[in-house]
Design a protein around this motif. Structure first.
Motif, short mmCIF file in Angstrom:
data_model
loop_
_atom_site.label_atom_id
_atom_site.label_comp_id
_atom_site.label_asym_id
_atom_site.label_seq_id
_atom_site.Cartn_x
_atom_site.Cartn_y
_atom_site.Cartn_z
N ALA A 55 0.83 -1.21 0.00
CA ALA A 55 0.00 0.00 0.00
C ALA A 55 0.86 1.26 0.00
N ARG A 56 1.92 1.25 0.78
CA ARG A 56 2.84 2.40 0.83
C ARG A 56 3.51 2.60 -0.53
N THR A 57 3.89 1.50 -1.16
CA THR A 57 4.57 1.57 -2.45
C THR A 57 3.60 2.07 -3.52
N TRP A 58 2.40 1.55 -3.52
CA TRP A 58 1.37 1.96 -4.48
C TRP A 58 1.06 3.44 -4.34
N ARG A 63 3.62 2.75 -10.59
CA ARG A 63 4.33 2.24 -11.77
C ARG A 63 5.84 2.11 -11.53
N SER A 64 6.25 2.10 -10.30
CA SER A 64 7.67 2.06 -9.95
C SER A 64 8.25 0.65 -10.06
N PRO A 65 9.57 0.54 -10.18
CA PRO A 65 10.21 -0.78 -10.13
C PRO A 65 9.90 -1.52 -8.82
N ALA A 66 9.77 -0.77 -7.73
CA ALA A 66 9.43 -1.41 -6.46
C ALA A 66 8.05 -2.06 -6.52
N MET A 67 7.10 -1.36 -7.14
CA MET A 67 5.75 -1.94 -7.25
C MET A 67 5.77 -3.15 -8.17
N ASP A 115 11.79 4.03 0.62
CA ASP A 115 10.83 3.84 1.70
C ASP A 115 11.37 2.76 2.63
N ARG A 116 12.20 3.17 3.56
CA ARG A 116 12.86 2.22 4.46
C ARG A 116 11.87 1.38 5.24
N LEU A 117 10.74 1.96 5.65
CA LEU A 117 9.75 1.19 6.40
C LEU A 117 9.19 0.04 5.56
N ALA A 118 8.87 0.31 4.30
CA ALA A 118 8.37 -0.76 3.42
C ALA A 118 9.41 -1.86 3.28
N ALA A 119 10.67 -1.47 3.13
CA ALA A 119 11.74 -2.47 3.03
C ALA A 119 11.86 -3.27 4.32
N LEU A 120 11.81 -2.60 5.45
CA LEU A 120 11.92 -3.28 6.74
C LEU A 120 10.75 -4.23 6.99
N LEU A 121 9.56 -3.86 6.52
CA LEU A 121 8.40 -4.73 6.67
C LEU A 121 8.58 -6.05 5.92
N PHE A 122 9.45 -6.05 4.92
CA PHE A 122 9.71 -7.27 4.14
C PHE A 122 10.81 -8.15 4.74
N LEU A 123 11.55 -7.67 5.71
CA LEU A 123 12.64 -8.48 6.27
C LEU A 123 12.16 -9.76 6.96
N PRO A 124 11.10 -9.70 7.80
CA PRO A 124 10.62 -10.97 8.37
C PRO A 124 10.08 -11.92 7.30
N TYR A 125 9.47 -11.36 6.28
CA TYR A 125 8.96 -12.14 5.14
C TYR A 125 10.12 -12.83 4.43
#
Length: 143
Positions: A55-58, A63-67, A115-125
């Motif tokens: 949601a943060r990325t969107w 249309r970003s590479p991250a999305m 977006d460091r928070l979005a990246a950090l949210l993916f670390l446990p994943y």
């Protein structure tokens, strides 16, 4: 919030539709295989993190590479369960989960500065999917 809720709901429905069955119970598994009751709460937590990061990325740039990396990992995530549990294709599922781990790493890398928070949210994943990859590979080897 709607975006994240959709991810959680879809993930939970997919998990419900592809529950471990007698085939899975009969497989040889490594000693480090976690008990079945652990998977649902772990995935619920991870889907919340995945949904919030998406949601943060969107919201920032749909249309970003991250999305694109986020969408790729989501497609691979949703593909793995039907292939492993539905089709009983352990080797194909291993290929999918390796690609999933790569897409997760790509998302983290593309979001780390933006977006460091979005990246950090993916670390446990990433950690859980890394473990799941080891588990999938071990089940493939043992069966």
């Amino acid at each position: 919030m709607l975006f994240a809720g959709g991810v959680v709901l879809t993930g939970l429905l997919l998990g419900y539709a592809n529950k471990p069955d007698g085939w899975y119970a009969a497989l040889n598994k490594p000693a480090f295989n976690p008990p079945n009751f652990l998977f649902a709460p772990v995935w619920l937590t991870l889907y919340v993190c995945i949904g919030v990061a998406g949601a943060r990325t969107w919201a920032r740039d749909p249309r970003s590479p991250a999305m694109a990396a986020w969408a790729a990992q989501m497609a691979l995530n949703f593909l793995w369960s039907p292939v492993f549990f539905g089709m009983h294709r352990i080797g194909l599922a291993l290929g999918i989960i390796l690609a999933l781990l790569t897409a997760i790493a790509a998302f983290i890398a593309t979001q780390w500065r933006t977006d460091r928070l979005a990246a950090l949210l993916f670390l446990p994943y990433a950690a859980w999917v890394g473990f799941a990859t080891l588990l999938n590979g071990s089940i493939y080897r043992l069966n």
